[in-house]
Design a protein around this motif. Structure first.
Motif, PDB file in Angstrom:
ATOM      1  N   ARG A  47       0.822  -1.203   0.000  1.00 42.81           N
ATOM      2  CA  ARG A  47       0.000   0.000   0.000  1.00 42.81           C
ATOM      3  C   ARG A  47       0.856   1.254   0.000  1.00 42.81           C
ATOM      4  NH1 ARG A  47      -4.948   2.056   1.830  1.00 42.81           N
ATOM      5  NH2 ARG A  47      -5.046   4.150   0.948  1.00 42.81           N
ATOM      6  N   GLY A  48       1.937   1.223   0.769  1.00 46.42           N
ATOM      7  CA  GLY A  48       2.783   2.397   0.846  1.00 46.42           C
ATOM      8  C   GLY A  48       3.976   2.137   1.756  1.00 46.42           C
ATOM      9  N   PHE A  49       4.673   3.215   2.107  1.00 46.15           N
ATOM     10  CA  PHE A  49       5.939   3.122   2.824  1.00 46.15           C
ATOM     11  C   PHE A  49       5.956   4.051   4.031  1.00 46.15           C
ATOM     12  CE2 PHE A  49       6.866   2.211  -1.657  1.00 46.15           C
ATOM     13  CZ  PHE A  49       7.400   0.936  -1.533  1.00 46.15           C
ATOM     14  N   VAL A  50       6.737   3.629   5.033  1.00 49.30           N
ATOM     15  CA  VAL A  50       7.026   4.466   6.191  1.00 49.30           C
ATOM     16  C   VAL A  50       8.507   4.798   6.162  1.00 49.30           C
ATOM     17  CG1 VAL A  50       7.022   4.652   8.700  1.00 49.30           C
ATOM     18  CG2 VAL A  50       5.195   3.376   7.538  1.00 49.30           C
ATOM     19  N   ALA A  51       8.821   6.092   6.140  1.00 48.68           N
ATOM     20  CA  ALA A  51      10.207   6.558   6.191  1.00 48.68           C
ATOM     21  C   ALA A  51      10.567   6.934   7.615  1.00 48.68           C
ATOM     22  CB  ALA A  51      10.394   7.768   5.266  1.00 48.68           C
ATOM     23  N   CYS A  52      11.788   6.645   8.012  1.00 44.36           N
ATOM     24  CA  CYS A  52      12.340   7.113   9.288  1.00 44.36           C
ATOM     25  C   CYS A  52      11.544   6.611  10.487  1.00 44.36           C
ATOM     26  CB  CYS A  52      12.443   8.636   9.309  1.00 44.36           C
ATOM     27  SG  CYS A  52      13.555   9.311   8.062  1.00 44.36           S
ATOM     28  N   GLY A  53      11.166   5.342  10.445  1.00 48.29           N
ATOM     29  CA  GLY A  53      10.642   4.690  11.633  1.00 48.29           C
ATOM     30  C   GLY A  53      11.769   4.030  12.402  1.00 48.29           C
ATOM     31  N   SER A  54      11.422   3.219  13.397  1.00 48.98           N
ATOM     32  CA  SER A  54      12.460   2.553  14.178  1.00 48.98           C
ATOM     33  C   SER A  54      13.244   1.561  13.317  1.00 48.98           C
ATOM     34  CB  SER A  54      11.858   1.861  15.396  1.00 48.98           C
ATOM     35  OG  SER A  54      10.778   1.027  15.033  1.00 48.98           O
ATOM     36  N   THR A  55      12.583   0.889  12.372  1.00 49.91           N
ATOM     37  CA  THR A  55      13.292  -0.003  11.453  1.00 49.91           C
ATOM     38  C   THR A  55      14.298   0.762  10.611  1.00 49.91           C
ATOM     39  OG1 THR A  55      11.398  -1.507  11.370  1.00 49.91           O
ATOM     40  CG2 THR A  55      12.979  -1.671   9.568  1.00 49.91           C
ATOM     41  N   GLY A  56      14.020   2.038  10.343  1.00 50.34           N
ATOM     42  CA  GLY A  56      14.917   2.889   9.579  1.00 50.34           C
ATOM     43  C   GLY A  56      16.013   3.542  10.393  1.00 50.34           C
ATOM     44  N   GLU A  57      16.173   3.125  11.664  1.00 49.51           N
ATOM     45  CA  GLU A  57      17.219   3.671  12.542  1.00 49.51           C
ATOM     46  C   GLU A  57      17.142   5.190  12.626  1.00 49.51           C
ATOM     47  OE1 GLU A  57      21.136   1.376  12.143  1.00 49.51           O
ATOM     48  OE2 GLU A  57      20.069   0.791  10.304  1.00 49.51           O
ATOM     49  N   ALA A  58      15.916   5.708  12.693  1.00 51.17           N
ATOM     50  CA  ALA A  58      15.731   7.160  12.657  1.00 51.17           C
ATOM     51  C   ALA A  58      16.424   7.872  13.806  1.00 51.17           C
ATOM     52  CB  ALA A  58      14.237   7.486  12.662  1.00 51.17           C
ATOM     53  N   ALA A  59      16.522   7.212  14.962  1.00 56.82           N
ATOM     54  CA  ALA A  59      17.172   7.846  16.106  1.00 56.82           C
ATOM     55  C   ALA A  59      18.645   8.126  15.854  1.00 56.82           C
ATOM     56  CB  ALA A  59      17.012   6.966  17.350  1.00 56.82           C
ATOM     57  N   ALA A  60      19.230   7.449  14.875  1.00 57.94           N
ATOM     58  CA  ALA A  60      20.642   7.651  14.546  1.00 57.94           C
ATOM     59  C   ALA A  60      20.841   8.597  13.359  1.00 57.94           C
ATOM     60  CB  ALA A  60      21.304   6.307  14.247  1.00 57.94           C
ATOM     61  N   LEU A  61      19.751   9.206  12.873  1.00 57.77           N
ATOM     62  CA  LEU A  61      19.831  10.144  11.750  1.00 57.77           C
ATOM     63  C   LEU A  61      19.600  11.555  12.246  1.00 57.77           C
ATOM     64  CD1 LEU A  61      17.562   8.269   9.159  1.00 57.77           C
ATOM     65  CD2 LEU A  61      20.031   8.015   9.497  1.00 57.77           C
ATOM     66  N   ASP A  62      20.401  12.509  11.756  1.00 62.36           N
ATOM     67  CA  ASP A  62      20.111  13.898  12.102  1.00 62.36           C
ATOM     68  C   ASP A  62      18.989  14.422  11.201  1.00 62.36           C
ATOM     69  OD1 ASP A  62      21.222  14.791   9.632  1.00 62.36           O
ATOM     70  OD2 ASP A  62      23.192  15.110  10.528  1.00 62.36           O
ATOM     71  N   ALA A  63      18.560  15.657  11.451  1.00 63.93           N
ATOM     72  CA  ALA A  63      17.396  16.197  10.743  1.00 63.93           C
ATOM     73  C   ALA A  63      17.631  16.263   9.238  1.00 63.93           C
ATOM     74  CB  ALA A  63      17.037  17.576  11.294  1.00 63.93           C
ATOM     75  N   ASP A  64      18.819  16.688   8.822  1.00 66.84           N
ATOM     76  CA  ASP A  64      19.102  16.767   7.383  1.00 66.84           C
ATOM     77  C   ASP A  64      19.066  15.388   6.739  1.00 66.84           C
ATOM     78  OD1 ASP A  64      19.368  19.516   7.482  1.00 66.84           O
ATOM     79  OD2 ASP A  64      21.551  19.475   7.656  1.00 66.84           O
ATOM     80  N   GLU A  65      19.587  14.393   7.445  1.00 67.14           N
ATOM     81  CA  GLU A  65      19.563  13.038   6.901  1.00 67.14           C
ATOM     82  C   GLU A  65      18.129  12.514   6.819  1.00 67.14           C
ATOM     83  OE1 GLU A  65      23.761  10.956   8.143  1.00 67.14           O
ATOM     84  OE2 GLU A  65      22.302  11.316   9.739  1.00 67.14           O
ATOM     85  N   GLN A  66      17.326  12.810   7.817  1.00 63.49           N
ATOM     86  CA  GLN A  66      15.934  12.364   7.769  1.00 63.49           C
ATOM     87  C   GLN A  66      15.208  12.987   6.577  1.00 63.49           C
ATOM     88  OE1 GLN A  66      13.535  12.162  11.266  1.00 63.49           O
ATOM     89  NE2 GLN A  66      15.245  11.689  12.612  1.00 63.49           N
ATOM     90  N   LEU A  67      15.427  14.254   6.321  1.00 68.54           N
ATOM     91  CA  LEU A  67      14.798  14.887   5.157  1.00 68.54           C
ATOM     92  C   LEU A  67      15.305  14.274   3.857  1.00 68.54           C
ATOM     93  CD1 LEU A  67      14.675  18.670   6.133  1.00 68.54           C
ATOM     94  CD2 LEU A  67      12.753  17.068   5.959  1.00 68.54           C
ATOM     95  N   ALA A  68      16.592  13.969   3.802  1.00 68.20           N
ATOM     96  CA  ALA A  68      17.147  13.355   2.592  1.00 68.20           C
ATOM     97  C   ALA A  68      16.529  11.981   2.357  1.00 68.20           C
ATOM     98  CB  ALA A  68      18.666  13.245   2.706  1.00 68.20           C
ATOM     99  N   VAL A  69      16.380  11.195   3.425  1.00 66.39           N
ATOM    100  CA  VAL A  69      15.738   9.891   3.303  1.00 66.39           C
ATOM    101  C   VAL A  69      14.297  10.063   2.849  1.00 66.39           C
ATOM    102  CG1 VAL A  69      14.874   7.925   4.623  1.00 66.39           C
ATOM    103  CG2 VAL A  69      17.239   8.694   4.932  1.00 66.39           C
TER     104      VAL A  69
END
Length: 298
Positions: A47-69
């Motif tokens: 159906r769709g995708f989730v970006a920057c969840g816990s599976t995506g190791e979001a806690a280890a990404l800074d804000a710029d990296e999260q936006l890039a992802v």
């Protein structure tokens, strides 16, 4: 967005959502690998995708990296809907982040209780209401007390369901009674968030799942959801029992370590994780290799 997938209709989040891993190469984001992975997954009935969840190791990404992802996911999804993970414990900062995300065409923000703080139920109501009021995209409440330390009560969730911009829940609460109460109430789309609870949640009336294991055997997970939605429970049960050993193996050690090991073996990404996440042990690597029939050599 595919036909028949209007997010303004009942069960707007129905179906299989993939909480994407974040590939790395030599410590940096590997956005080409992410695009390749999404191109494969979007053809499998998701159906769709989730970006920057816990599976995506979001806690280890800074804000710029999260936006890039996020931008890479939106581009590679080619019109399939995208949900963004949003978490924290500093409300003004998080509200500003939510407002910044308004420039992206998101269909939801996946939002847990404030991490570590453990507020009272009244504080949780204030928290989610403030974020919902700040967001142009609907909130999906992420009920996951073993990560946040906060229990969101049934009455609190039913109160949140009255807010027009709170429309779904990713249910990792482990409380069968609460799950049933939310399904019976019907105002929130109930999405299974624990992979091993997918069949039970769907069979009782949940609308879908945010399912990390479905990076693998994706079409089988999508078929399972469709079979249950069509009332073909015997077929779905047989499909489910074939998937359970995979789920159990992928969660034998902290996610997404095992998942990345398999995806690396299939050539989709490098087996890199950011601290404090670690790669799988040799014993689990052997189990994964046997299950998938794929070499998982580094």
């Amino acid at each position: 967005m595919p036909s028949g997938a209007s997010l303004s209709s009942p069960k707007r989040y129905a179906g299989l959502w993939i909480p994407l891993v974040t590939p790395f190469r030599d410590g940096a984001l590997d956005l080409p690998a992410l695009g390749q992975l999404i191109d494969h997954l979007r053809r499998q009935g998701v159906r769709g995708f989730v970006a920057c969840g816990s599976t995506g190791e979001a806690a280890a990404l800074d804000a710029d990296e999260q936006l890039a992802v996020l931008d890479a996911v939106l581009e590679a999804a080619q019109g399939l809907p995208v949900i963004m993970g949003v978490s924290g414990y500093h409300l003004p900062k998080l509200r500003n982040w939510v407002r910044q995300l308004a420039s992206r065409p998101l269909v939801g923000l996946l939002t847990p209780a404030p991490l570590y703080v453990r507020p009272a139920q009244a504080g949780l109501l204030d928290w989610f209401h403030a974020l919902a009021d700040s967001s142009t995209a609907p909130l999906i409440v992420y009920d996951i007390p073993y990560r946040t330390g906060a229990h969101i009560g049934t009455d609190t969730l039913l109160t949140l369901a009255a807010h027009p911009n709170i429309q779904a829940i990713k249910d990792c609460g482990g409380d069968a009674g609460k799950t049933l109460a939310l399904i019976a109430d019907g105002r929130l789309d109930v999405l299974a968030g624990e992979d091993l609870q997918l069949y039970a949640t769907l069979a009782q009336g949940g609308v879908g799942g945010i399912t990390a294991s479905a990076h693998l055997r994706t079409a089988c997970f999508a078929a399972l959801i469709n079979q249950i939605a069509q009332g073909r429970l015997d077929e779905a049960r047989a499909e489910w029992l074939r998937l359970v050993p995979l789920i159990q193996t992928l969660f034998a050690q902290p996610n997404p370590g095992p998942l990345k090991a398999v995806l690396a073996g299939q050539g989709y990404l490098r087996e890199e994780l950011r601290a404090p996440m670690t790669s799988v042990t040799p014993a689990l690597r052997e189990r994964l290799q046997v299950w998938m029939g794929t070499a998982l050599e580094l």
